[in-house]
Scaffold this active site. Sequence first.
Site, PDB file in Angstrom:
ATOM      1  CG  ASP A  13       0.296  -2.575   7.353  1.00  0.00           C
ATOM      2  OD1 ASP A  13       0.782  -3.423   8.122  1.00  0.00           O
ATOM      3  OD2 ASP A  13      -0.234  -1.522   7.745  1.00  0.00           O
ATOM      4  CE  LYS A  16       6.692  -5.623   6.490  1.00  0.00           C
ATOM      5  NZ  LYS A  16       5.570  -4.718   6.246  1.00  0.00           N
ATOM      6  CB  ALA A  39       5.364  -5.902  13.018  1.00  0.00           C
ATOM      7  N   GLY A  40       2.259  -6.243  12.288  1.00  0.00           N
ATOM      8  CA  GLY A  40       1.215  -7.260  12.189  1.00  0.00           C
ATOM      9  C   GLY A  40       1.374  -7.904  10.833  1.00  0.00           C
ATOM     10  CG  HIS A  41       4.582  -9.267   9.585  1.00  0.00           C
ATOM     11  ND1 HIS A  41       5.931  -9.500   9.594  1.00  0.00           N
ATOM     12  CD2 HIS A  41       4.439  -7.910   9.598  1.00  0.00           C
ATOM     13  CE1 HIS A  41       6.578  -8.342   9.627  1.00  0.00           C
ATOM     14  NE2 HIS A  41       5.700  -7.376   9.639  1.00  0.00           N
ATOM     15  CD  GLN A 224       7.811  -1.693  12.042  1.00  0.00           C
ATOM     16  OE1 GLN A 224       8.983  -1.888  12.257  1.00  0.00           O
ATOM     17  NE2 GLN A 224       6.879  -2.370  12.672  1.00  0.00           N
ATOM     18  NE  ARG A 305      -3.128  -1.903   6.976  1.00  0.00           N
ATOM     19  CZ  ARG A 305      -3.118  -3.212   6.682  1.00  0.00           C
ATOM     20  NH1 ARG A 305      -3.555  -3.633   5.513  1.00  0.00           N
ATOM     21  NH2 ARG A 305      -2.683  -4.076   7.556  1.00  0.00           N
TER      22      ARG A 305
HETATM   23  P1  GDP Z   1       2.627  -7.020   6.330  1.00  0.00           P
HETATM   24  O1  GDP Z   1       2.604  -6.226   7.590  1.00  0.00           O
HETATM   25  O2  GDP Z   1       3.529  -6.426   5.301  1.00  0.00           O
HETATM   26  O3  GDP Z   1       2.920  -8.477   6.560  1.00  0.00           O
HETATM   27  O4  GDP Z   1       1.161  -6.926   5.730  1.00  0.00           O
HETATM   28  P2  GDP Z   1      -0.222  -7.088   6.548  1.00  0.00           P
HETATM   29  O5  GDP Z   1      -0.414  -8.503   6.892  1.00  0.00           O
HETATM   30  O6  GDP Z   1      -0.298  -6.096   7.659  1.00  0.00           O
HETATM   31  O7  GDP Z   1      -1.263  -6.565   5.475  1.00  0.00           O
HETATM   32  C1  GDP Z   1      -1.434  -7.189   4.268  1.00  0.00           C
HETATM   33  C2  GDP Z   1      -2.891  -7.639   4.165  1.00  0.00           C
HETATM   34  O8  GDP Z   1      -3.192  -7.936   2.822  1.00  0.00           O
HETATM   35  C3  GDP Z   1      -3.196  -8.923   4.934  1.00  0.00           C
HETATM   36  O9  GDP Z   1      -4.531  -8.871   5.356  1.00  0.00           O
HETATM   37  C4  GDP Z   1      -2.998 -10.006   3.907  1.00  0.00           C
HETATM   38  O10 GDP Z   1      -3.747 -11.186   4.200  1.00  0.00           O
HETATM   39  C5  GDP Z   1      -3.520  -9.333   2.678  1.00  0.00           C
HETATM   40  N1  GDP Z   1      -2.879  -9.726   1.419  1.00  0.00           N
HETATM   41  C6  GDP Z   1      -1.582 -10.061   1.188  1.00  0.00           C
HETATM   42  N2  GDP Z   1      -1.375 -10.234  -0.133  1.00  0.00           N
HETATM   43  C7  GDP Z   1      -2.552 -10.021  -0.739  1.00  0.00           C
HETATM   44  C8  GDP Z   1      -2.989  -9.998  -2.098  1.00  0.00           C
HETATM   45  O11 GDP Z   1      -2.218 -10.219  -3.016  1.00  0.00           O
HETATM   46  N3  GDP Z   1      -4.296  -9.699  -2.336  1.00  0.00           N
HETATM   47  C9  GDP Z   1      -5.177  -9.416  -1.342  1.00  0.00           C
HETATM   48  N4  GDP Z   1      -6.427  -9.114  -1.669  1.00  0.00           N
HETATM   49  N5  GDP Z   1      -4.812  -9.421  -0.038  1.00  0.00           N
HETATM   50  C10 GDP Z   1      -3.516  -9.694   0.251  1.00  0.00           C
HETATM   51  P1  IMO Z   2       4.154  -3.980   9.586  1.00  0.00           P
HETATM   52  O1  IMO Z   2       5.395  -4.738   9.972  1.00  0.00           O
HETATM   53  C1  IMO Z   2       2.212  -0.100   9.137  1.00  0.00           C
HETATM   54  C2  IMO Z   2       3.423   3.050  11.944  1.00  0.00           C
HETATM   55  C3  IMO Z   2       2.400   3.551  12.947  1.00  0.00           C
HETATM   56  C4  IMO Z   2       2.843   4.989  13.061  1.00  0.00           C
HETATM   57  C5  IMO Z   2       4.350   4.904  12.997  1.00  0.00           C
HETATM   58  C6  IMO Z   2       5.054   4.903  14.352  1.00  0.00           C
HETATM   59  O2  IMO Z   2       2.903  -4.706   9.888  1.00  0.00           O
HETATM   60  O3  IMO Z   2       4.254  -3.473   8.200  1.00  0.00           O
HETATM   61  P2  IMO Z   2       5.267   3.063  16.266  1.00  0.00           P
HETATM   62  O4  IMO Z   2       4.226   2.385  17.093  1.00  0.00           O
HETATM   63  O5  IMO Z   2       6.105   2.138  15.462  1.00  0.00           O
HETATM   64  O6  IMO Z   2       6.106   4.041  17.049  1.00  0.00           O
HETATM   65  O7  IMO Z   2       4.424   3.975  15.222  1.00  0.00           O
HETATM   66  O8  IMO Z   2       4.636   3.683  12.333  1.00  0.00           O
HETATM   67  N1  IMO Z   2       3.651   1.580  11.948  1.00  0.00           N
HETATM   68  C7  IMO Z   2       3.218   0.746  11.002  1.00  0.00           C
HETATM   69  N2  IMO Z   2       2.447   0.963   9.916  1.00  0.00           N
HETATM   70  N3  IMO Z   2       2.714  -1.333   9.362  1.00  0.00           N
HETATM   71  C8  IMO Z   2       3.511  -1.568  10.427  1.00  0.00           C
HETATM   72  O9  IMO Z   2       4.143  -2.743  10.606  1.00  0.00           O
HETATM   73  C9  IMO Z   2       3.759  -0.508  11.328  1.00  0.00           C
HETATM   74  N4  IMO Z   2       4.474  -0.397  12.472  1.00  0.00           N
HETATM   75  C10 IMO Z   2       4.414   0.889  12.833  1.00  0.00           C
HETATM   76  O10 IMO Z   2       1.099   3.440  12.450  1.00  0.00           O
HETATM   77  O11 IMO Z   2       2.421   5.718  11.943  1.00  0.00           O
HETATM   78 MG    MG Z   3       1.242  -5.281   8.858  1.00  0.00          MG
END
Ligand code: GDP
Ligand code: IMO
Ligand code: MG
Length: 428
Positions: A13, A16, A39-41, A224, A305
């Site tokens: 998170d 990416k 994953a959640g991007h 991740q 988180r």
């Molecule tokens: P990922 O899994 O690495 O792609 O990250 P996530 O999407 O799960 O979590 C990042 C969160 O932070 C998302 O809600 C993005 O929209 C947000 N985000 C990304 N970059 C920035 C930033 O520079 N500032 C703020 N405030 N939010 C951001």
């Molecule tokens: P992105 O790509 C944050 C964490 C879960 C748990 C551990 C194992 O969005 O960064 P799993 O379901 O993979 O067996 O869970 O890994 N986890 C993540 N935490 N971002 C993610 O993906 C994650 N994918 C798995 O919360 O602690």
């Molecule tokens: Mg994510």
Amino acid sequence: MMNTVIIGAQWGDEGKGKIIDVLSRKADIIVRFQGGNNAGHTIVVNEQQFILHLVPSGILHKDKICIIGNGVVIDPQVLLEEIESLKKRGVDIDSNLKISDQAHLIFPYHKIIDRLREGKRKAHKIGTTGRGIGPCYADKVSRTGIRLIDLLDKDVFREKLASTLDEKNEIFKKIYHHRGFSFKQIYDEYSGYAGKIKRYAFDCAQFLSEAVKGGKRVLFEGAQGTSLDVDFGTYPYVTSSNATAGGACIGTGVSPVDIHKVVGVAKAYTTRVGRGPFPTQFSSNLLEKIRCKGREFGATTGRPRRCGWFDAVIVRRAITVNHFEELALTKLDVLDELKKLKICTAYKYRGKIYRDFPASIKVLQNCRPLYEEHPGWTGNTSQVTSFRDLPLNARRYIKRLEQLLKVKVSMISVGSQREQIIRKEISR
Ligand code: GDP
Ligand code: IMO
Ligand code: MG
């Protein structure tokens, strides 16, 4: 642009998705290589938010090929829902998305056992996303998995599913007191998915080998983060795949010699979702503040988180195992209102100082983080577009991170929108 791998430097998170979206402009092909819909991007374009679980984060750029590599585990139901929802929002999928026919598939028994196992763990829960990721990878390694290519051949699928269910149903009944799974139900459901997914299936390794030879620019999208990597993370509180740069080769079939650069993505602080050690976690006051300002809730499960100070020990380990040539630092704006900031430079446990990441879970769980303190900048950075326009203390904070990590920060993200990014010139 060279063939580049983007890797999370912390516990996932890091932002990416946003960085991949920004860098996709200069790429021809964007490929996911591990993980699944754990994953959640997130990408935000013109105030519209897209959360991608399986489809690569380059998909919002019209003319890019987006690939789900063999190293990804695919839940077909989730994939098809994601495709449909993107199509409804006007995203062109059919001509851009391709899926390795060697990718393994997630079945209902994977999801159920993921949750049943967590239930049995009691004090040692991992806090998985419950999406069946670990059990699917376990089947892959124990050679009882079912790949997309197997699903696409009715006879092979029938035989594999029947023999898998023979074994699984016995385990489910005897160990978990669960009624087990009906062959017919899964066979019919998944045969339906096969018809819809077939059009995307292809030979990923062959395609990428030719693309690379032809000079196409490939962006590898890690899911991740390094501290969740099954080998290099805070084991066993990790995911079940290699979220580090080496995973890009295994998960796509591209040779290491065809990858030219690795870029790390780190938040300006640290977060973690799920269980496991987190030495720099905030006490409750600051935790709420940063969680609220940074909207730190899981993009996949919605779980809050955990948040903490920047931990240079874990990011240094990420640099060691990935060889980041540069770093994208995200969410700097979330720290805007803090009067004081801390950076963890080492851990202390039973009188010993750990500057390098300790593999021992006991040390990680019980160590005391050693901090240095820095003054905050208490100014709004979210509209800043150049490094020199950042408040002095924000620039100092970033420079101190560069010093501690011995890596240059090349991008600074100051908001979730695509445009909220500062490019910083770096000398090599
Ligand atoms: P990922 O899994 O690495 O792609 O990250 P996530 O999407 O799960 O979590 C990042 C969160 O932070 C998302 O809600 C993005 O929209 C947000 N985000 C990304 N970059 C920035 C930033 O520079 N500032 C703020 N405030 N939010 C951001
Ligand atoms: P992105 O790509 C944050 C964490 C879960 C748990 C551990 C194992 O969005 O960064 P799993 O379901 O993979 O067996 O869970 O890994 N986890 C993540 N935490 N971002 C993610 O993906 C994650 N994918 C798995 O919360 O602690
Ligand atoms: Mg994510």
